[in-house]
Design a protein around this motif. Structure first.
Motif, PDB file in Angstrom:
ATOM      1  N   ARG A  14     -73.650  47.560 -30.738  1.00  0.00           N
ATOM      2  CA  ARG A  14     -75.082  47.577 -31.093  1.00  0.00           C
ATOM      3  C   ARG A  14     -75.722  46.209 -30.910  1.00  0.00           C
ATOM      4  O   ARG A  14     -76.935  46.109 -30.723  1.00  0.00           O
ATOM      5  CB  ARG A  14     -75.261  48.044 -32.543  1.00  0.00           C
ATOM      6  CG  ARG A  14     -74.899  49.491 -32.784  1.00  0.00           C
ATOM      7  CD  ARG A  14     -75.274  49.926 -34.196  1.00  0.00           C
ATOM      8  NE  ARG A  14     -74.581  49.120 -35.198  1.00  0.00           N
ATOM      9  CZ  ARG A  14     -73.356  49.376 -35.658  1.00  0.00           C
ATOM     10  NH1 ARG A  14     -72.680  50.408 -35.176  1.00  0.00           N
ATOM     11  NH2 ARG A  14     -72.798  48.612 -36.578  1.00  0.00           N
ATOM     12  N   ASP A  15     -74.926  45.151 -30.973  1.00  0.00           N
ATOM     13  CA  ASP A  15     -75.466  43.793 -30.826  1.00  0.00           C
ATOM     14  C   ASP A  15     -75.767  43.435 -29.367  1.00  0.00           C
ATOM     15  O   ASP A  15     -76.472  42.459 -29.113  1.00  0.00           O
ATOM     16  CB  ASP A  15     -74.467  42.771 -31.384  1.00  0.00           C
ATOM     17  CG  ASP A  15     -74.249  42.915 -32.883  1.00  0.00           C
ATOM     18  OD1 ASP A  15     -75.240  43.100 -33.597  1.00  0.00           O
ATOM     19  OD2 ASP A  15     -73.074  42.851 -33.311  1.00  0.00           O
ATOM     20  N   GLU A  48     -77.608  43.145 -26.127  1.00  0.00           N
ATOM     21  CA  GLU A  48     -79.035  43.242 -25.806  1.00  0.00           C
ATOM     22  C   GLU A  48     -79.228  43.553 -24.321  1.00  0.00           C
ATOM     23  O   GLU A  48     -79.986  42.888 -23.612  1.00  0.00           O
ATOM     24  CB  GLU A  48     -79.759  41.976 -26.234  1.00  0.00           C
ATOM     25  CG  GLU A  48     -79.763  41.803 -27.756  1.00  0.00           C
ATOM     26  CD  GLU A  48     -80.601  40.630 -28.243  1.00  0.00           C
ATOM     27  OE1 GLU A  48     -81.095  39.846 -27.411  1.00  0.00           O
ATOM     28  OE2 GLU A  48     -80.752  40.505 -29.478  1.00  0.00           O
ATOM     29  N   GLU A  74     -79.329  37.934 -32.912  1.00  0.00           N
ATOM     30  CA  GLU A  74     -80.560  38.555 -32.429  1.00  0.00           C
ATOM     31  C   GLU A  74     -81.325  37.612 -31.509  1.00  0.00           C
ATOM     32  O   GLU A  74     -81.528  36.442 -31.811  1.00  0.00           O
ATOM     33  CB  GLU A  74     -81.451  38.950 -33.606  1.00  0.00           C
ATOM     34  CG  GLU A  74     -82.696  39.718 -33.195  1.00  0.00           C
ATOM     35  CD  GLU A  74     -83.512  40.196 -34.387  1.00  0.00           C
ATOM     36  OE1 GLU A  74     -84.564  40.814 -34.170  1.00  0.00           O
ATOM     37  OE2 GLU A  74     -83.090  39.935 -35.533  1.00  0.00           O
ATOM     38  N   GLY A  75     -81.725  38.149 -30.371  1.00  0.00           N
ATOM     39  CA  GLY A  75     -82.518  37.375 -29.428  1.00  0.00           C
ATOM     40  C   GLY A  75     -81.721  36.396 -28.591  1.00  0.00           C
ATOM     41  O   GLY A  75     -82.307  35.516 -27.943  1.00  0.00           O
ATOM     42  N   TYR A  76     -80.394  36.564 -28.537  1.00  0.00           N
ATOM     43  CA  TYR A  76     -79.576  35.612 -27.777  1.00  0.00           C
ATOM     44  C   TYR A  76     -79.930  35.588 -26.295  1.00  0.00           C
ATOM     45  O   TYR A  76     -79.602  34.635 -25.581  1.00  0.00           O
ATOM     46  CB  TYR A  76     -78.086  35.919 -27.953  1.00  0.00           C
ATOM     47  CG  TYR A  76     -77.637  37.203 -27.274  1.00  0.00           C
ATOM     48  CD1 TYR A  76     -77.308  37.230 -25.911  1.00  0.00           C
ATOM     49  CD2 TYR A  76     -77.553  38.394 -27.978  1.00  0.00           C
ATOM     50  CE1 TYR A  76     -76.908  38.406 -25.287  1.00  0.00           C
ATOM     51  CE2 TYR A  76     -77.162  39.578 -27.368  1.00  0.00           C
ATOM     52  CZ  TYR A  76     -76.843  39.572 -26.021  1.00  0.00           C
ATOM     53  OH  TYR A  76     -76.464  40.740 -25.400  1.00  0.00           O
ATOM     54  N   HIS A 103     -83.442  30.667 -27.094  1.00  0.00           N
ATOM     55  CA  HIS A 103     -82.236  30.766 -27.921  1.00  0.00           C
ATOM     56  C   HIS A 103     -81.216  29.718 -27.470  1.00  0.00           C
ATOM     57  O   HIS A 103     -81.121  29.400 -26.277  1.00  0.00           O
ATOM     58  CB  HIS A 103     -81.637  32.171 -27.803  1.00  0.00           C
ATOM     59  CG  HIS A 103     -80.590  32.458 -28.835  1.00  0.00           C
ATOM     60  ND1 HIS A 103     -79.296  31.988 -28.740  1.00  0.00           N
ATOM     61  CD2 HIS A 103     -80.643  33.176 -29.999  1.00  0.00           C
ATOM     62  CE1 HIS A 103     -78.599  32.389 -29.787  1.00  0.00           C
ATOM     63  NE2 HIS A 103     -79.386  33.116 -30.565  1.00  0.00           N
TER      64      HIS A 103
END
Length: 296
Positions: free
Chosen positions: A96-97, A99, A134-136, A141
């Motif tokens: 889920r992580d 992106e 989040e947002g990596y 980032h």
């Protein structure tokens, strides 16, 4: 010397021609060139060994399979997906992580995206440094800034002047002249911890790509080479004597890269007979044509 011309022939007639620009760098100098060494384009997936460099520096607990899959454009084979899952577990992170989006022609799960290994590696880098997951993928980032700095370090350029865009998987991609790409690959293993990445790719070309890829065939055939292809007809590689090369098809097709690579490396003492000609096969499995360098 002009670009390498690769022809598509069917029953002796030329159906299409591709122009391939190529450059080789050794000891900081251009030693061979076909076409424009200064042609600038985005590195796309050819960046992946460089993008894996901050990970190798931050995580000494990763084995060669983890670093190879972090450098991959995988074909979603069972072994490749298992390697992505193992890297996620090591991070630790979950599917889920990731992106990435879903990829056409593949199962509707993010892990099957061909860049999921790279993204799993970026999540592992986040964990090592205590950065937010989040947002990596976003330019501001720390992950993407670390990748930018690694490209600047390898290519010997100012990080602030690197042109950027968004790659197909959502992370930042960087643009360089072909000569700078070849230079970056030529000196890659001189950089701290970079040999871990190159060794992992050489040990596991089957994780990095697949038998349909020129990078896979080069690593499988030529001792000591590591290579990574990128979208829009790009290939970057380096040999055991710190010879770095970069090839770019002018029209963005990957079809001519094998014959062009074989033709470009032959005068440099690297024989790739399996890549000199690529067969054209019908849906029935019949050999109906070939892709090969022009004879005149």
């Amino acid at each position: 010397m002009g670009p390498i011309v690769v022809e598509v022939r069917r029953n002796g007639l030329v159906e299409a021609r591709h122009r391939v620009h190529a450059v080789a760098v050794k000891g900081g100098a251009v030693v061979a060139e076909a076409g424009e060494a200064g042609l600038t384009c985005f590195m796309r997936s050819s960046s992946k060994p460089i993008q894996a460099l901050p990970l190798a520096r931050a995580r000494d607990d990763l084995d060669t399979r983890a670093l190879a899959i972090a450098s991959s454009s995988h074909r979603a084979t069972d072994d490749q997906i298992a390697a992505v899952r193992a890297l996620l577990a090591k991070a630790p992170a979950t599917e889920r992580d990731l992106e990435v989006g879903l990829q056409e022609g593949r199962p509707p799960e993010k892990i099957f995206h061909n860049c999921s290994g790279k993204h799993a590696g970026m999540l592992a880098l986040c964990r090592a440094n205590g950065w937010p997951l989040e947002g990596y993928r976003l330019p501001d980032h720390p992950v993407q800034q670390a990748c930018r700095d690694a490209h600047a370090e390898a290519a010997g350029v100012d990080a602030a002047e690197l042109p950027t865009a968004t790659d197909g998987c959502g992370v930042v991609t960087f643009a360089l002249p072909l000569e700078r790409m070849a230079y970056a690959f030529a000196r890659f293993e001189q950089l701290p911890h970079a040999t871990r990445v190159a060794d992992a790719m050489r040990a596991h070309p089957d994780l990095v790509g697949g038998p349909d890829g020129v990078d896979f065939e080069l690593m499988r055939t030529a001792l000591g080479w590591f290579a990574k292809g990128g979208a829009e007809g790009l290939l970057c590689a380096a040999g055991p004597d710190a010879l770095g090369i970069a090839l770019k098809t002018e029209d963005g097709s990957s079809r001519p890269l094998g014959p062009a690579l074989a033709a470009f490396l032959a005068p440099l003492g690297v024989a790739l007979p399996g890549l000199e000609t690529a067969p054209i096969v019908s849906s029935r499995g019949d050999h109906v044509g070939q892709v090969t360098t022009a004879t005149s």
